[in-house]
Design a protein around this motif. Structure first.
Motif, PDB file in Angstrom:
ATOM      1  N   LEU A   1      98.080  45.593 -38.243  1.00 26.05           N
ATOM      2  CA  LEU A   1      96.916  44.765 -37.944  1.00 26.05           C
ATOM      3  C   LEU A   1      95.611  45.485 -38.285  1.00 26.05           C
ATOM      4  O   LEU A   1      94.635  44.856 -38.674  1.00 26.05           O
ATOM      5  CB  LEU A   1      96.943  44.368 -36.470  1.00 26.05           C
ATOM      6  N   MET A   2      95.627  46.811 -38.152  1.00 21.90           N
ATOM      7  CA  MET A   2      94.400  47.568 -38.399  1.00 21.90           C
ATOM      8  C   MET A   2      93.959  47.475 -39.848  1.00 21.90           C
ATOM      9  O   MET A   2      92.770  47.334 -40.145  1.00 21.90           O
ATOM     10  CB  MET A   2      94.623  49.041 -38.002  1.00 21.90           C
ATOM     11  N   ILE A   3      94.947  47.499 -40.762  1.00 23.17           N
ATOM     12  CA  ILE A   3      94.616  47.445 -42.186  1.00 23.17           C
ATOM     13  C   ILE A   3      93.779  46.204 -42.473  1.00 23.17           C
ATOM     14  O   ILE A   3      92.706  46.280 -43.081  1.00 23.17           O
ATOM     15  CB  ILE A   3      95.915  47.398 -43.037  1.00 23.17           C
ATOM     16  N   GLY A   4      94.259  45.068 -42.006  1.00 25.02           N
ATOM     17  CA  GLY A   4      93.532  43.831 -42.257  1.00 25.02           C
ATOM     18  C   GLY A   4      92.224  43.753 -41.493  1.00 25.02           C
ATOM     19  O   GLY A   4      91.215  43.269 -42.009  1.00 25.02           O
ATOM     20  N   THR A   5      92.242  44.240 -40.262  1.00 26.74           N
ATOM     21  CA  THR A   5      91.050  44.114 -39.429  1.00 26.74           C
ATOM     22  C   THR A   5      89.884  44.908 -40.011  1.00 26.74           C
ATOM     23  O   THR A   5      88.757  44.419 -40.072  1.00 26.74           O
ATOM     24  CB  THR A   5      91.356  44.592 -38.001  1.00 26.74           C
TER      25      THR A   5
END
Lengths: 460, 333
Positions: free
Chosen positions: B300-304
């Motif tokens: 999720l961090m990559i996209g966020t």
């Protein structure tokens, strides 16, 4: 007295059944508006502008209702399904968050520009905003169906201490049922919108109002349906094959098939008796079931008795809801063919019985979407994550029945008031019709200050 | 071992919730101010000042909800059931006020939807304040689930924080109207902003006194041990901001009151964070114990990290498009 589990299931069914009606309409409508705005932007023909302005009013109304009922949904996972949240959030949580990050913000950010910004931004930017809103609704569909498909056909995870831990995100997003579910649902949404557009056009044509606009709507609508309805039947068939492979108990329930056998008949009607493990009043076509599901009359189709009683889905609900969905699909095909014939003969504007039929079938898309959704979700039972986590193990442990009964009552009353009023207002917008081409727009050009918050620096 | 993403997720989530409180705070506040005027033209302008952006503002709430689910699922699974009814009331309130934006233009009984806009805004705000109060006073836990009763949230302290948030959003809403309106309506908004400011100051004072009495952990953090000296700036800056807000409301400034009011919210939020950190299910589970698996957080961090700046970009853009004062007839209807 029903328990907290049953009441929570009823509550979820109620809030999502009402909610799904709105995306079923707005996903298709957003794309339609983007097409109208684009056509207007590139051709400059005023009819497309009038069409877009008309549908934008209906879009704003239904989108607003979709937003507020949509916000309820993620909180349901916490209030009533906290065990589900605790056990599956590592997988489902990121998918839902990606929906918010990619879709919700996109839609909401550009909706303001689309609705209120025609005079404030260049025409190209306004068209761009329409496209972004449409893309947002499609991305939203993508992520929600990714999450739902994983719950239907879970792969790509491992189970550690009873909790689902992701292993391979590509496999989690693109589960075996996902491509079929995504295509089938998105097309269902587009078809639903197209039938509403055609029905509204028919309403005007029968009264001789807005003939130019209505003919444009019907031609655009039938043009789309000519492609999508046959394609949807094909996709539905492939989706059935996929479910037979990955969720055979669901197919057994949908077909009310108790015994594993070849030459399974296609039941047109039956009254499934779950206690006796057989059907009453069966009317069927021999071997056609095997032919449809296995693409071979000798295909062996598993029966419900292959599963222990506690692992079987309820039979009657998916059996009937599936037949309702297919029945609606057939009606849609007939109407589409009739529409194409009327178009070819140049009779769209004056075939009164035909327009009457178009009005009658306008809400059918919603019926099919609801019936299809009931089939797939009830057919997944008794599992919330198919084969791995039972629905009754997913409910919030601290709930008691009277609390859920109270909240269910509040949701039922509130939704009836709100969505009842919304439906009433939509009908009024439709009967009010288009603004005539000569009539100036009610929106006055607004002087815009050169700098943001310029009031701040302009001491008064 | 991979990078520990927990502090970063805590920061992102805290940021998302703060964005929600500021942005939906002012448009809920506009709803709370509705019954104070019966002038339909003024209500029209008040509504139009938030109509293009309210649902964008509300999206931050959904991000807060599903972000908590994704990043700290255990907290989501315990805290949300603990506030079952406040969440219900909040959602029902948000529904009734949300539809009012469209319905009031279409109905002959406009006052009915004005009432729905006001009552929905008030109830949603009060319920959010109760959630906050319940959170601060602590949540009883057994194993991995909430173990308290259905009405565990119904305490004098939570009712106080509920009322406090109503005053706070009312203050933000009035300051927003000072930016967006002019003339009579703006003068009216200035007066209302001053009333609400007095209310907010009183509530912050009461909550600041009550919280350390209620919770030994919080008392220890603010008054014991080795931190207190460098924590002092928080209450001192808050006091200074109140003075600044009061003065800016008296002068001809347009945007300053809103900016200062945001500062007051930031300080109150910071004070809360200092009191609670690193607990996310007070006072049982901390951030690390409640965190999702590292693989989920990383995915999720990559996209966020990529998407959040884009979102902030078009947040700024859409506020820019609708900059300036609202005028009659500004709607699309």
């Amino acid at each position: 007295m029903p328990d907290a589990l049953l009441l929570s299931r009823l509550q979820f069914a109620w809030v999502i059944a009402v909610h799904i009606l709105l995306p079923a309409f707005t996903v298709g409508l957003a794309s339609y508006i983007a097409v109208l705005e684009g056509t207007y932007f590139f051709t400059g023909r005023a009819v497309y502008l009038r069409l877009s302005q008309f549908w934008l009013r209906l879009f704003a109304l239904s989108f607003g209702m979709g937003v507020v009922s949509g916000i309820v949904m993620p909180f349901q996972f916490g209030t009533n399904w906290s065990r589900f949240s605790d056990l599956t959030a590592d997988v489902v949580g990121p998918l839902m968050t990606y929906e918010v990050l990619t879709a919700f913000f996109l839609e909401a950010g550009f909706l303001g520009v689309l609705l209120f910004g025609r005079k404030r931004v260049p025409a190209g930017v306004h068209f761009f905003a329409a496209v972004m809103v449409a893309v947002g609704t499609l991305l939203s569909t993508f992520w929600i169906l990714a999450a739902n498909s994983w719950m239907q056909t879970p792969v790509g995870h491992e189970i550690v201490d009873g909790r689902f831990v992701p292993q391979d995100w590509l496999r989690i997003v693109f589960t075996p049922s996902f491509p079929y579910r995504l295509t089938h649902t998105t097309m269902a949404f587009f078809i639903t919108t197209a039938f509403v557009v055609i029905g509204v056009a028919a309403y005007y044509l029968r009264r001789g109002r807005h003939v130019e606009e209505s003919l444009t709507m019907q031609k655009m609508g039938f043009g789309l349906l000519a492609i999508l309805v046959p394609l949807q039947i094909l996709i539905g068939d492939l989706h059935g094959l996929n479910s037979l492979e990955h969720q055979p108990a669901k197919i057994a329930a949908v077909e009310a098939n108790w015994e594993t056998r070849a030459n399974m008949p296609l039941l047109l009607f039956a009254w499934p008796d779950e206690a006796a493990e057989r059907n009453r009043y069966e009317v069927g076509i021999p071997a056609l079931g095997s032919l449809i599901l296995g693409h071979d009359v000798n295909a062996v189709i598993p029966g419900l008795k292959d599963w222990k009683r506690e692992d079987r889905p309820p039979v009657a609900i998916p059996f009937f809801s599936f037949r309702l969905m297919v029945g609606v699909g057939i009606v849609m095909l007939v109407v589409t063919v009739a529409g194409l014939v009327a178009w070819r003969r140049g009779r769209l504007a004056d075939a009164r019985a035909f327009q009457w039929m178009c009005m009658l079938v306008a809400p059918l898309g919603f019926v099919a979407v609801l019936a299809g959704w009931v089939t797939t979700e009830v057919g997944r039972q008794p599992w919330v994550v198919y084969g791995l986590l039972r629905t009754r193990e997913a409910v919030t442990p601290s709930l008691n029945a009277s609390d859920v009964a109270l909240s269910l009552f509040v949701y039922v009353v509130a939704y009836i008031v709100i969505f009842g009023a919304g439906f009433y207002f939509m009908r009024r917008l439709v009967s009010a019709g288009f603004r005539s081409a000569a009539e100036p727009e009610p929106e006055a050009p607004v002087p815009t200050p050169a700098r943001p918050l310029s009031g701040a620096t302009r001491a008064r | 071992m991979a990078l520990d993403l927990v502090p970063l997720w805590a920061a992102i989530l805290a940021f998302g919730v703060f964005m929600y409180v500021l942005l939906d705070g002012f448009d809920l506040g506009v709803g709370i101010l509705f019954p104070f005027t019966r002038n339909q033209d003024d209500r029209e302008l008040m509504m139009n000042s938030v109509a293009p952006i309210w649902d964008f503002n509300e999206t931050w709430l959904v991000l807060g909800g599903v972000g908590l689910l994704a990043a700290f699922p255990l907290a989501f699974a315990i805290v949300i059931p603990a506030v079952y009814f406040p969440i219900l009331f909040m959602l029902i309130g948000l529904i009734f006020r949300g539809v009012a934006f469209e319905f009031r233009h279409l109905s002959e009984r406009r006052h009915l939807w004005d009432g729905s806009f006001f009552a929905g805004s008030l109830i949603a705000t009060f319920a959010q304040g109760i959630v906050l109060g319940t959170f601060v006073q602590g949540i009883p836990v057994e194993g991995r689930a909430y173990s308290g009763g259905s009405f565990g949230w119904l305490t004098p302290f939570a009712l106080l924080t509920g009322a406090g948030l109503v005053a706070g959003y009312g203050m933000l809403g009035a300051c927003w109207l000072v930016i967006k309106t002019e003339g009579e309506l703006q003068a009216w908004a200035r007066r209302k902003a001053r009333y609400f400011t007095i209310g907010v100051a009183a509530f912050i004072a009461m909550i600041s006194i009550w919280t350390p009495i209620l919770q030994p952990q919080i008392r220890e953090r603010w008054f014991g041990g080795d931190h207190p000296l460098w924590l002092w700036p928080v209450p001192l800056i808050t006091l200074a901001l109140f003075a600044g807000l009061w003065r800016s409301l008296a002068t001809a400034r347009h945007a300053t009151p809103f900016i200062v009011a945001m500062g007051i919210f930031a300080m109150a939020y910071l004070g809360l964070a200092i009191s609670i950190f690193p607990m996310v299910v007070p006072y049982t589970f901390d951030l690390w114990q409640s965190a999702a698996s590292p693989k989920s957080q990383a995915f999720l961090m990559i996209g966020t990290l990529f998407l959040l700046p884009i979102i902030l970009g078009y947040t700024v853009y859409s506020y820019w498009v609708f900059r300036g004062k609202v005028h009659p007839g500004g709607g699309y209807h």
